[in-house]
Design a protein around this motif. Structure first.
Motif, PDB file in Angstrom:
ATOM      1  N   ALA D 140     -58.593 -24.353 -34.582  1.00 59.72           N
ATOM      2  CA  ALA D 140     -58.837 -23.738 -35.894  1.00 59.72           C
ATOM      3  C   ALA D 140     -57.635 -22.902 -36.320  1.00 59.72           C
ATOM      4  O   ALA D 140     -57.205 -22.939 -37.481  1.00 59.72           O
ATOM      5  N   GLY D 141     -57.076 -22.162 -35.353  1.00 64.01           N
ATOM      6  CA  GLY D 141     -55.943 -21.294 -35.668  1.00 64.01           C
ATOM      7  C   GLY D 141     -54.755 -22.095 -36.158  1.00 64.01           C
ATOM      8  O   GLY D 141     -54.150 -21.778 -37.188  1.00 64.01           O
ATOM      9  N   VAL D 142     -54.444 -23.156 -35.431  1.00 61.36           N
ATOM     10  CA  VAL D 142     -53.280 -23.950 -35.811  1.00 61.36           C
ATOM     11  C   VAL D 142     -53.521 -24.649 -37.142  1.00 61.36           C
ATOM     12  O   VAL D 142     -52.624 -24.714 -37.999  1.00 61.36           O
ATOM     13  N   ALA D 143     -54.754 -25.149 -37.323  1.00 60.46           N
ATOM     14  CA  ALA D 143     -55.054 -25.849 -38.575  1.00 60.46           C
ATOM     15  C   ALA D 143     -54.912 -24.907 -39.757  1.00 60.46           C
ATOM     16  O   ALA D 143     -54.336 -25.270 -40.792  1.00 60.46           O
ATOM     17  N   SER D 144     -55.411 -23.690 -39.603  1.00 59.23           N
ATOM     18  CA  SER D 144     -55.313 -22.780 -40.738  1.00 59.23           C
ATOM     19  C   SER D 144     -53.860 -22.384 -40.979  1.00 59.23           C
ATOM     20  O   SER D 144     -53.438 -22.189 -42.115  1.00 59.23           O
ATOM     21  N   ILE D 162     -47.562 -14.630 -39.875  1.00 61.57           N
ATOM     22  CA  ILE D 162     -48.366 -13.518 -39.343  1.00 61.57           C
ATOM     23  C   ILE D 162     -49.666 -14.045 -38.764  1.00 61.57           C
ATOM     24  O   ILE D 162     -50.125 -13.631 -37.704  1.00 61.57           O
ATOM     25  N   HIS D 163     -50.225 -15.020 -39.452  1.00 59.91           N
ATOM     26  CA  HIS D 163     -51.478 -15.581 -38.972  1.00 59.91           C
ATOM     27  C   HIS D 163     -51.291 -16.211 -37.594  1.00 59.91           C
ATOM     28  O   HIS D 163     -52.125 -16.045 -36.701  1.00 59.91           O
ATOM     29  N   LEU D 164     -50.185 -16.917 -37.443  1.00 58.70           N
ATOM     30  CA  LEU D 164     -49.944 -17.556 -36.150  1.00 58.70           C
ATOM     31  C   LEU D 164     -49.819 -16.496 -35.057  1.00 58.70           C
ATOM     32  O   LEU D 164     -50.360 -16.648 -33.950  1.00 58.70           O
ATOM     33  N   ILE D 165     -49.095 -15.426 -35.356  1.00 59.98           N
ATOM     34  CA  ILE D 165     -48.943 -14.365 -34.351  1.00 59.98           C
ATOM     35  C   ILE D 165     -50.301 -13.785 -33.993  1.00 59.98           C
ATOM     36  O   ILE D 165     -50.640 -13.633 -32.815  1.00 59.98           O
ATOM     37  N   PHE D 169     -52.025 -13.942 -30.426  1.00 57.16           N
ATOM     38  CA  PHE D 169     -52.361 -12.681 -29.772  1.00 57.16           C
ATOM     39  C   PHE D 169     -53.832 -12.667 -29.380  1.00 57.16           C
ATOM     40  O   PHE D 169     -54.208 -12.312 -28.249  1.00 57.16           O
ATOM     41  N   GLY D 170     -54.670 -13.108 -30.335  1.00 55.01           N
ATOM     42  CA  GLY D 170     -56.111 -13.141 -30.074  1.00 55.01           C
ATOM     43  C   GLY D 170     -56.422 -14.080 -28.928  1.00 55.01           C
ATOM     44  O   GLY D 170     -57.193 -13.751 -28.014  1.00 55.01           O
ATOM     45  N   LEU D 171     -55.775 -15.228 -28.961  1.00 52.81           N
ATOM     46  CA  LEU D 171     -56.024 -16.222 -27.930  1.00 52.81           C
ATOM     47  C   LEU D 171     -55.644 -15.667 -26.563  1.00 52.81           C
ATOM     48  O   LEU D 171     -56.377 -15.823 -25.572  1.00 52.81           O
ATOM     49  N   LEU D 208     -60.959  -6.202 -24.256  1.00 50.21           N
ATOM     50  CA  LEU D 208     -60.046  -7.316 -24.521  1.00 50.21           C
ATOM     51  C   LEU D 208     -60.622  -8.251 -25.583  1.00 50.21           C
ATOM     52  O   LEU D 208     -59.879  -8.736 -26.442  1.00 50.21           O
ATOM     53  N   VAL D 209     -61.938  -8.477 -25.499  1.00 55.03           N
ATOM     54  CA  VAL D 209     -62.532  -9.373 -26.495  1.00 55.03           C
ATOM     55  C   VAL D 209     -62.453  -8.739 -27.877  1.00 55.03           C
ATOM     56  O   VAL D 209     -62.085  -9.390 -28.860  1.00 55.03           O
ATOM     57  N   ILE D 210     -62.798  -7.460 -27.940  1.00 51.56           N
ATOM     58  CA  ILE D 210     -62.719  -6.782 -29.239  1.00 51.56           C
ATOM     59  C   ILE D 210     -61.302  -6.860 -29.787  1.00 51.56           C
ATOM     60  O   ILE D 210     -61.067  -7.183 -30.953  1.00 51.56           O
ATOM     61  N   LEU D 211     -60.352  -6.609 -28.885  1.00 49.86           N
ATOM     62  CA  LEU D 211     -58.949  -6.682 -29.309  1.00 49.86           C
ATOM     63  C   LEU D 211     -58.614  -8.103 -29.747  1.00 49.86           C
ATOM     64  O   LEU D 211     -57.895  -8.320 -30.728  1.00 49.86           O
TER      65      LEU D 211
END
Lengths: 229, 318, 501, 666
Positions: D140-144, D162-165, D169-171, D208-211
């Motif tokens: 989903a991240g890459v597609a968006s 920025i979205h990719l970063i 980061f989230g991943l 970590l999940v929240i972050l």
């Protein structure tokens, strides 16, 4: 202050006895307007005052209507800011050319049924300012006038008497002017308006005061229109 | 069960009618008392009815280029506030519509009315009316939350946000006088003044300093009548809300006899008269605060609400 | 100053009571330059005739002088660079006479809204109107997200006609500008060719709230021009009328300003006191506003003993009623929270504009025409001129409250010492020029007249104090929030009618 | 379950089709039509599962999983609920996209990425092990990112970077979290994770999940970038990214922290609620400062998610402190608001997209008067806005009402600190709701009301019927949920109960017609009754008014004190409208400064006005950081402007490297 204010509750208000409607005015108003459609507004009128170039003497006296002595509100009369809320346009001053458009626009913004009261000698016919290049001369040159209150300036009691006549009149069935859309321009209205009778004489030192009287003037309008038409 | 339901429905109908009569009466009474306090004779008690009737009979002038929202708003605002007023128990608590909205939903209804009013003012597009919307937005932003915080405190003390339950709870002696409740009362009173554009926040005849009047400048005729009636209803809502929560005595409870609603009516009239006198006194005695202080005022109301809630939650735990 | 002006040009005979000097163009320019260096010289007025302009100056010692420039080519160097107060006067001159003010800092039209049937109505040959009114160019304001809030010309509840234009960002005012001239009735043209009595009636209707002051200034100017000496009793009665008018107006405005700040109680009380004064005036002089009571040569009605008594009672009632209200005002912090710091006028601005009256006195300028240059009977009376330093609405209110007290005392002194005798003297029909400065409740009224041989008016220019106060009001409002606008406006209470002529 | 997987497969098939037929006349129709069908099927199947109609979910697809990648999919109540939310939003966006045929040929890369984005968001709730979940997240991240790259909006390239970063980061955070959760075990299936977590509660996992999801849902202090990202894409992409993506992220939070790790506990719960409240409040204020419609909506999306976080955190605190009823109420409210968010934020973005498409303008100050020109769009926007502002009788109010009822239980908390904290959070949340009402008034008032402030706005017209329905359907749904919330709540409560491990009866549906939570006695609300009564009374009023007063009316020009209308410059500006509120609230926090350069009296020069307002997080922290990161990225990859093949290649490479990283870690 608290003591004085609470004391006010016990004291009788220093109000003048309610002036009756100005003699003659009511009959005139009724005679002039009865043939128009029947709307009864009841004992409640909202007034939008318009200074169409007066010397502010009339404004001083109109402002005095709110004080304790005259206590305008006890009759169900009140001043409002927006002409959209108003039933009565209380116009003072000889209409200056610079105020002509504004007066007409304000009149147009007022919802029907509505009355125009010309207040003060200048408002009747231009008064001492008649003939000047800056003055159109009389409210009826711009908008139709229903009630005329003379005097330079008329005293608060005289203004009040005129307004009370108006409210008595509006409380009776079959009083107000018709309601209908209109698109006239200033010029049309001025043409439509018949020259009303002028108050005899100018404003002299001795007749200026106490000689205030309320006259009713015909409001010649276009063809009668019924409510909702 | 059915008898009870019919009784509740009847009471509800009565209530809906009562608020329509009581709201202009309260407004008329306040201006009458205020006039007397100022040493004037003042308008007759029934003047608000006359004013409304006059406006209803007049032509409505609608500004060019306004949308359906402008003309629909008076009707929607009026009916929203009418419903809200009908939901606050006045003389009897067993109302049929009580489960439709508790105190929180009531705040929501008031917010809906405010938002609609502001949108209608923005619909007129320009000038002073829009500025009125701006000012009202400030009141709205502060009043809603402050009211909810005060409600938070009251509801926590009375274990409910349902108005009939709260009244019954107080009547049953379940709540002892607390500092937090007094502060909550203060907060609710401050908000009532702000929300109704009354002194010291606002007041009649202040020209460009007004908040309340500015949004209705372009309305006329029946639309204006409904807007003004809605304003009267709003005042009644706040007054009867405070009466219902803090002085419910005299109110007819579901189990009471047939005479109880009559007593309830008398008690309600007395409470409203008291509220009217208090309001008139406040208006005569106070100075209008400047709009630059409005934020502070709202902030204080919010703080009072918070403080009440904090006091209460601390004392409840102890 | 007198010497300097005298050095610029010869004095014109027949101008009373102050000298008038005829300047040539170079001398006029020298005067403009000198004005830039002398902040203490106040421009009291600037007016025109068909081919000349006059200006009236006053120095700190109270010496008044008139300077005249003939301008046959129809243009004159503007005073506006040295005295911004001249801007609007010169714009009015341009609109009425067609005389072109050179290097005028703000050349927009002023009284002429393109609505008259003629242009340049006071010029020798008025041309027809252009017939194509253009929108009035208001002064610009730049920035993101500004919006305009217009008021008027029909605004407020009971108010004079003026168009107020506010450029604001939310509640922050960025620019405030008033457009005046809506009440322009053409009084200056109406009086031309009339006798002094008829003219006096017109001048008395310049501004209804200061009708006594305007009538008095006109009468004094005419008397100066014709060399008439009004009887002493008339002089004292005039002062009584003027003080009553001052009291009435200060009461009304004090109450209205407090009402605007949200204390309706004070407003109601003041309104009642004002009514008391009006009733006494009617009982004593037959007119609530005392309109047309001051006439050239004296006063129109005499004061009877009962009437004097009535006035005395009214004065006492005002004293008893007003002082508690002032104490109430002083004691209420919430009220002063609204007035202190609101609508501030800087002292140097007030000096630049030469604002008189309570506007000037509230920011430390102690000018008062009753004392400097002074006119009868005030030199014989004991009174103080209250002055404050802050220049805000609070200072204006307190100055006005103290002026009420002074005026009460003045009126009582006058009633005590009123001389006997006739109240009206005949005014000779003769040519002449006269200038009078009279302190109205707003500030000094300056009236200049020129009479023809038959005693009719050739030119009369009554300058209301509002001319010099409106620009300060604009500046004062710009420093406040939108919500303080009406409070500010009320605390100045500038007149439109008096200004618009 | 098979139906959902089938639709995911359909979406994945659509991608190459889109790539192949992208330039063709029917490519867009094919892709978007397919996406509509797939999301509708998936939503319906998930809803049925939620309602208890078992469609073969009993046998999870573990066996059908690819053994070498250890991918497994399955369906439980929580998954089903979120699949409903995600697919509703996806369906509406796709319908909208289907309606926008006038755009002609879309870029093939964008066409291909669109179904992949939906598929990725479907995969996340379907996943039964951490690895699959992260795969879905990554897809989903890459597609968006690709979708943003292909957007033509200004600043889209930067937003994409920025979205990719943020995604990366989230991943990374989530990876570490799952790794910690799994402990020594290499098995990342949820069952074993649950067992492992129960054996050794890992304290850092919730953090970590929240972050990890903070970037995805824009929790403070990571809220700075999200609005920009959300505003950058075309409408259908923004609707998806703002409506559905954060809901997916929220699902990850619930799954990882509540389901797998057994709840965050008091501390992390309180922190979550606090951050949520701060986010909501900050976002509401920021939304008042923004001047572009899409940006305002982006900020609003962040704020709405803040409320979800408040409810979730509150539920955690109540749960940990032995108040299961209150916890159930709070979580029900949060879950409901999650679904609401997907619906109304999607709707608002679609409506904003329609406005931008019709006018070419996105600045509030250049719009206006659209209510007469785009009546359907206006109606839909008003409904969505009212939902955002939590006004009755819309769905937003139901969620807010539930949350408030939950907060009313705060005095029962034993810890006085928690009680006061709960009060503060409640106050902030309430204040943010009130501020959002102003945000909506400001947006709707300036965009749709008054007179048009540009020629483009004057010429605008409603979109074609298909696109119109894509807004009207969610608007109807908002009203429907608001008026009849009980059926939905009946579905939500088991979800909440399952998450909290409490008996099912904790919830808010004791009444028949009205909400009446058992936790608080007598409190009730019925949107249906309120709406019906208001409408009845309005009709009654209208009839009575007509009877008394007739219906004479006329149109007249505005009355501007007698001056000739229109007067230039009178329309209220967007920033002027917000100024009084900002001056009260944002004076300190946002360094709200006004400077007025006034001309002295007599001077004819212009008066000048300048306003300064900044988010402190931005100025203090992220501006320097962002500058550095931007430099780095520019140097590394030349960022935004690759051609289609280049970007597809880059995407494939990015995905592959992510998967590799995951596999290695796993």
């Amino acid at each position: 202050m608290l003591v004085r204010i609470l004391g006010n509750l016990l004291r009788r208000p220093p109000v003048i006895p309610g002036p009756g409607p100005a003699p003659g005015a009511e009959a005139e108003l009724a005679a002039r307007l009865d043939r128009l459609s029947h709307v009864r507004l009841g004992r409640s009128l909202a007034i939008r005052q318009i200074d169409a170039g007066s010397c502010n003497g009339c404004e001083l006296e109109i402002s005095a209507l709110g004080n304790r002595k005259y206590d305008l509100e006890r009759f169900g009369l009140r001043f409002v800011t927006s002409p959209r809320h108003a039933d009565v346009l209380l116009v003072t001053g000889p209409v200056t050319h610079n105020m002509r458009e504004a007066l007409y626009r304000t009149w147009q913004a007022t919802p029907d049924p509505k009355w125009v009261v010309a207040c003060g000698a200048c408002a009747l016919d231009g008064g001492v300012f008649r003939g000047s290049y800056g003055v159109a001369g009389g409210i009826d040159q711009v908008v139709p006038v229903h009630l005329r209150i003379s005097g330079c300036p008329p005293s608060p009691a005289e203004i009040l008497a005129g307004l009370v006549a108006l409210i008595e009149h509006s409380a009776r069935p079959g009083s107000a002017v018709g309601v209908g859309p209109r698109e006239e321009s200033v010029a049309d209205v001025a043409q439509e308006t018949v020259e009303p009778p002028r108050v005899a004489g100018g404003v002299g030192i001795h007749e200026a005061h106490g000689a205030g009287q309320v006259l009713a003037a015909p409001a010649e309008r276009g063809p009668d229109r019924d409510l909702g038409s | 069960m059915i008898v009870q339901a019919i009784g509740a429905a009847f009471l509800q109908l009565l209530q809906m009618g009562l608020v329509l009569v009581a709201a202009p009466l309260l407004t008329g009474f306040v201006s009458q008392v205020r006039a007397r306090l100022m040493g004037r004779q003042g308008p007759p008690l029934l003047q608000p009815f006359r004013d409304l009737l006059r406006l209803l009979r007049k032509e409505a002038v609608v500004q060019d280029e306004t949308s359906w929202l402008f003309t629909a708003t008076p009707f929607l605002v009026f009916s929203t506030l009418w419903l809200a007023a009908g939901l606050v128990p006045t003389f009897a608590s067993g109302l049929a519509l009580a489960p439709a909205a508790d105190l929180v939903a009531l705040v929501g209804l008031l917010a809906v009315a405010r938002v609609l009013t502001m949108l209608a003012a923005l619909d007129t597009g320009a000038g002073f009316g829009a500025l009125g919307a701006v000012r009202q937005s400030l009141v709205a932003v502060l009043a809603g939350p402050a009211m909810l915080m005060a409600i938070f405190a009251v509801a926590a003390a009375m274990r409910s946000t349902s108005l009939p339950r709260m009244a019954e709870f107080v009547l049953s002696g379940g709540v002892e006088p607390r500092l937090s409740l007094a502060i909550a009362l203060l907060a609710l009173t401050m908000l009532a003044l702000a929300d109704n554009a009354r002194m010291p926040v606002d007041g009649p005849g202040a020209g460009s300093a007004t908040i309340g009047g500015a949004t209705s400048l372009e309305y006329s005729g029946r639309h204006l009548a409904l807007i003004e009636a809605a304003g009267m209803l709003r005042l009644l809502i706040h007054a009867s809300l405070i009466a219902c929560i803090f002085v419910p005595w005299g109110m007819a409870l579901p189990g009471d006899g047939a005479l109880a609603p009559v007593i309830g009516l008398g008690a309600f009239a007395a409470k409203m008269a008291g509220a009217g006198v208090a309001l008139a006194l406040t208006e005569v005695l106070s100075t209008r605060i400047g709009i630059r202080r409005l934020g502070e005022y709202g902030g204080w109301a919010l703080m009072a609400g918070m403080l009440a809630a904090i006091f209460l939650s601390v004392s409840l735990g102890a | 100053m007198l010497d300097f002006i005298a050095s610029l040009g010869p004095a014109v005979p027949g101008h009373h009571p102050v000298p008038r000097h005829r300047l040539d163009r170079e001398a006029w320019i020298a005067l403009v330059l000198r004005l830039g260096e002398e902040p203490g010289w106040t421009l009291l007025g600037e007016w025109a005739e068909q081919d000349r302009v006059h200006c009236c100056l006053c120095d700190e010692a109270g010496h008044v002088v008139v300077a005249t420039l003939d301008c046959p080519e129809g243009r004159f160097p503007s005073l506006s660079l040295a005295r911004p107060g001249a801007v609007r006067l010169e714009r009015a001159i341009q609109d009425l006479f067609g005389l072109n003010a050179e290097a005028l800092t703000d050349p927009r039209p002023w009284l002429d809204h393109d609505a008259w049937p003629v242009r340049l109505p006071l010029s020798a040959a008025p041309p027809p109107p252009l017939g194509n009114p253009e929108p009035y160019p208001f002064l610009p304001a730049e920035g993101e997200g500004l919006h305009v809030i217009p008021f008027g010309p029909v605004h407020g509840t009971v108010a004079e006609p003026t168009h107020l234009r506010l450029t604001a960002h939310g509640e922050t005012i960025v620019r405030f500008e008033a457009r005046l001239g809506f009440a322009h009735r053409g009084i200056e043209s109406l009086v031309v060719g009339r006798g002094v009595e008829a003219a006096a009636r017109l001048v008395a209707r310049l501004s209804g709230d200061s009708t006594v002051a305007h009538a008095l200034a006109f009468a004094q100017a005419v008397e100066a021009a014709t060399g008439t000496a009004p009887p002493p009793r008339a002089v004292w009665l005039r002062a009584l009328l003027a003080e009553l008018e001052r009291i009435a107006n200060h009461l009304g405005d004090f109450g209205a300003t407090c009402g605007e700040a949200g204390v309706p109680f004070i407003e109601a009380e003041c309104a009642l006191l004002r009514e008391r004064v009006a009733v006494a005036a009617e009982a004593a002089f037959g007119h609530r506003l005392m309109m047309d009571r001051v006439v050239p040569g004296g006063v129109a009605v005499d004061l009877t003993a009962e009437a004097a008594h009535e006035i005395d009672a009214a004065l006492q009632a005002v004293r008893d009623g007003f002082l508690p209200l002032v104490r109430l005002y002083d004691a209420r912090e919430s009220l002063q929270d609204r007035t202190v710091g609101t609508g501030c006028v800087a002292r140097d601005q007030a000096m630049r504009f030469g604002a008189g009256g309570f506007v000037g006195r509230a920011c430390g300028l102690g000018r008062d025409a009753r004392r400097l240059p002074g006119y009868a009977p005030y030199p014989e009376l004991a009174f103080e001129i209250p002055v404050a330093e802050e220049g805000d609405a609070d200072a204006r209110l307190s100055v006005r409250a103290r002026e009420v007290v002074e005026s009460l005392s003045l009126a009582e002194q006058i009633l005590d010492r009123l001389p006997d005798g006739p109240v009206l003297a005949a005014v000779d029909a003769c040519a002449g020029e006269g200038l009078a400065l009279v302190e109205s409740f707003r500030g000094e009224v300056m009236t200049w007249v020129r009479l023809a041989e038959d005693g009719t008016i050739l030119r009369c220019h009554p300058r209301d104090p509002s001319w010099l106060q409106w620009p300060l009001l604009e500046a004062a409002i710009e420093r406040s929030a939108v919500s303080d606008l009406s409070l500010c406006y009320r605390s100045f209470n500038c007149t439109c009618a008096g200004h618009d002529l | 379950m098979p139906a959902i997987l089938t639709s995911v497969l359909l979406l994945l098939v659509l991608a190459p089709l889109g790539l192949a037929r992208g330039r063709g006349p029917h490519g867009a129709v094919l892709v978007h039509g397919g996406a509509v069908i797939a999301s509708v099927i998936a939503a319906a199947a998930a809803l049925l599962h939620l309602g208890g109609f078992d469609l073969g979910a009993a046998a999870p697809l573990r066996d059908a999983a690819l053994p070498w990648l250890r991918i497994s999919f399955g369906l439980d109540l929580l998954s089903a609920y979120f699949l409903v939310a995600v697919n509703l939003c996806a369906a509406f966006s796709s319908i909208s996209a289907l309606g926008q045929r006038r755009e002609g040929s879309l870029e093939a890369g964008s066409l291909a990425a669109y179904p992949i984005l939906i598929a990725g968001m479907n995969l996340v709730p379907l996943a039964r092990d951490a690895y699959s979940l992260l795969l879905g997240w990554g897809v989903a991240g890459v597609a968006s990112w690709l979708l943003l790259l292909s957007s033509e909006e200004a600043g889209a390239g930067r937003a994409a970077r920025i979205h990719l970063i943020l995604s990366g980061f989230g991943l990374a955070c989530l990876l570490i979290a799952f790794a910690l959760l799994g402990g020594s075990s290499a098995d990342l299936s949820f069952e074993s994770l649950r067992v492992a977590a129960a054996a050794s509660p890992a304290g850092l996992v919730p953090a970590l999940v929240i972050l990890g999801i903070a970037g995805g849902i824009g929790l403070a202090p990571l809220h700075v970038w999200l609005p920009g990202i959300l505003a950058a894409g075309p409408a259908r992409v923004s609707a998806l990214m703002a409506g559905a993506m954060p809901v997916t992220a929220y699902y990850v939070l619930l799954r990882a922290v509540f389901d797998l790790a057994g709840g965050p506990g008091t501390g992390w719960g309180a922190l979550l609620a606090g951050i949520g409240a701060a986010t909501a409040l900050g976002a509401a204020l920021r939304a008042l400062m923004e001047a572009d419609l899409p940006r305002i909506l982006g900020v609003a999306a962040v704020g709405s998610l803040g409320l979800v976080a408040v409810g979730t955190g509150g539920a955690a605190v109540y749960d940990a402190n032995g108040l299961p009823n209150a916890a159930g109420l709070a979580l029900s409210g949060a879950l409901l608001h999650g679904l609401n968010h997907a619906v109304f934020i999607g709707l608002l973005f679609l409506a904003a997209g329609a406005v931008v498409a019709a006018t070419g303008e996105m600045r509030l100050d250049r719009l206006g008067g659209l209510v007469a020109r785009m009546p359907w769009t206006a109606a839909a926007f008003l409904a969505g806005g009212a939902a955002l502002a939590a006004l009755p009788p819309l769905n937003g109010f139901v969620a807010a009402w539930l949350l408030f009822q939950a907060f009313l239980q705060a005095p029962d908390l034993a810890d006085p600190g928690l009680r006061i904290g709960a009060l503060a959070v409640a106050a902030a949340a309430i204040l943010s709701a009130a501020l959002f009402a102003m945000v909506v008034v400001r947006c709707f008032g300036l965009v749709f009301l008054g007179r048009p402030r540009s020629e483009q706005a004057d010429m605008a017209a409603d979109p074609e019927p298909v696109e119109r329905w894509s807004m009207l359907l969610p608007a109807v749904l908002c009203a429907l949920i608001g008026v009849l919330p009980l059926p939905l709540l009946a579905l939500i409560e088991p979800v909440a109960a399952a998450l909290l491990g409490t008996p099912e009866s904790s919830g808010a549906r004791a009444g028949v017609l009205w909400l009446a939570p058992q936790a608080a006695f007598g409190n009730a609300y019925s949107g249906l009754l309120v709406l019906a009564m208001v409408l009845c009374l309005a009709v009654l009023t209208a009839a009575a008014v007509r009877r008394i007063g007739g219906r004479a009316a006329r149109r007249a020009p505005p009355w501007a004190g007698g001056a000739e209308p229109p007067i230039a410059g009178t329309p209220l500006s967007a920033s002027g409208l917000a100024q009084p509120i900002l001056r009260v609230f944002a004076m300190q926090a946002f360094a709200f400064r006004e400077e007025v350069g006034r001309a002295p009296p007599g001077d004819t020069g212009a008066a000048r006005y300048r306003l300064d307002c900044r988010d402190p997080v931005e100025t203090l922290f992220f501006l320097p950081l962002g500058r550095r990161a931007g430099r780095l990225l520019r140097r590394a990859g030349r960022g935004g402007h690759l051609g289609t093949p280049g970007s597809v290649g880059l995407a494939a490479a990015a995905l592959a490297s992510l998967m590799l990283l995951a596999a290695v870690l796993a």
